[in-house]
Design an enzyme around this catalytic site. Sequence first.
Site, short mmCIF file in Angstrom:
data_model
loop_
_atom_site.label_atom_id
_atom_site.label_comp_id
_atom_site.label_asym_id
_atom_site.label_seq_id
_atom_site.Cartn_x
_atom_site.Cartn_y
_atom_site.Cartn_z
N ARG A 46 38.44 55.52 30.70
CA ARG A 46 39.41 56.35 29.98
C ARG A 46 40.47 55.49 29.32
O ARG A 46 41.01 55.83 28.26
CB ARG A 46 40.06 57.37 30.92
CG ARG A 46 41.16 58.19 30.26
CD ARG A 46 41.51 59.44 31.06
NE ARG A 46 41.71 59.18 32.46
CZ ARG A 46 42.83 58.66 32.99
NH1 ARG A 46 43.85 58.33 32.22
NH2 ARG A 46 42.92 58.48 34.30
N TYR A 98 41.29 71.20 5.40
CA TYR A 98 40.24 71.76 6.25
C TYR A 98 40.87 72.85 7.12
O TYR A 98 41.93 72.65 7.72
CB TYR A 98 39.61 70.66 7.10
CG TYR A 98 38.84 71.20 8.27
CD1 TYR A 98 37.73 72.02 8.08
CD2 TYR A 98 39.23 70.92 9.58
CE1 TYR A 98 37.03 72.55 9.16
CE2 TYR A 98 38.54 71.44 10.66
CZ TYR A 98 37.44 72.25 10.45
OH TYR A 98 36.75 72.79 11.50
N ASP A 169 44.40 62.19 5.90
CA ASP A 169 43.02 62.43 6.33
C ASP A 169 42.12 61.83 5.27
O ASP A 169 42.04 62.32 4.15
CB ASP A 169 42.78 63.93 6.48
CG ASP A 169 41.42 64.26 7.09
OD1 ASP A 169 40.47 63.50 6.84
OD2 ASP A 169 41.30 65.27 7.79
N LYS A 194 31.62 62.94 10.19
CA LYS A 194 31.19 63.10 8.81
C LYS A 194 30.58 61.80 8.27
O LYS A 194 29.55 61.36 8.73
CB LYS A 194 32.35 63.61 7.96
CG LYS A 194 33.09 64.81 8.58
CD LYS A 194 32.18 65.97 8.92
CE LYS A 194 32.92 67.28 9.22
NZ LYS A 194 33.72 67.29 10.45
#
Length: 378
Positions: A46, A98, A169, A194
Amino acid sequence: MREDTRAVHGDKGYDKYTGAISYPLYMSATFAHPEVGKSTGYDYSRLQNPTREEVEETIKYLEHGCAGLAYSSGMAAITAIFAVLPARSHILLSEDLYGGTPRLANEYFADHLEIEYVDTTDLELVKSKIKDNTKALFIETPSNPMMLVSDIAALADLIHQNQGYLIVDNTFLTPILQKPLDLGADVVVHSGTKYLCGHNDVIAGFIVVGDRQELIEALKQHYKSTGAILSPFDSWLMIRSMKTLSIRVKKQQENAEKLVDFLKNHKNVTKVYYVGMEDHPGYDLNKKQAAGAGAMISFKVRDAKKAKDVLKKIKLIYFAESLGGVESLMTYPLLQTHAEAPKELTQKVGIDDTLLRMSVGIEDLEDLIQDLQQALDD
């Protein structure tokens, strides 16, 4: 080392211990310590894992950043950014984003942040909206799905006058075509699902931070505490995927440029949105701040019935959400990617029942044209 080469070879190149060309997948949650007070540099996955570190360092290099963090999704990455902003900060977001981003902001951060939407293509309007407590500007350029282009350098100057952060973004153009940090942005975020992945088989997100040490430390602390990390296996898949990022993006863009010419001349298409068109209002700005227009096209057809007919009739192109993969996809933003976006925003920017959004893949161009032709024809 030039960037196309770094994308292929990654940060470390190969495993120095075994000579393995494919960087190893370290499927370990925990790591042994040599003795008290000493560490191999890895304690618990982690906190850090060698495979995740490799993909983080690679995207950091490609974006010209100072730190890279890999998350379990793009939305997890955006969540982290919103979470580390000071409580009751004012944040300005682009009107055309988005749909998941305003949903996240409005439903989960309205008590933490003062959220406001603005047309970020209008610099004077943005300037008028900045207040004493405005700590961040969040933009997509080109935007999703209307392909609006915002001036990264000018917006960075505006928010920096207020000691705030410009967050970009960069999912649509990737570091292959656009480098927001070089233009003055402070943070780049990606839905790694993506283009960075490109094969529709990994959910991932990335944050790359420029020279803002206080933000890097805050994000690392949040990362460690919340644990929204990218798994070792998904990190390994992303390393594999990013090796072909440059050639995929360039081929997809090449196909998109030619498909735009076809769409503009089809009788049932009423409007095409693509930043590579010379008559696009953001064409000159995008050419100035990016190395290409990418492979995302939005277009409108004559009515809602035709839009639904196209989605029913396409065969090679898949009617599916997401984007950036080697397969061409088409979506219906009003009912899919932006179904939960505020209606006043979708109506204002022009998202209606005639709008389709296409992510162009690497298939043979003539096959794509033939599929669009038969789907669009009466």
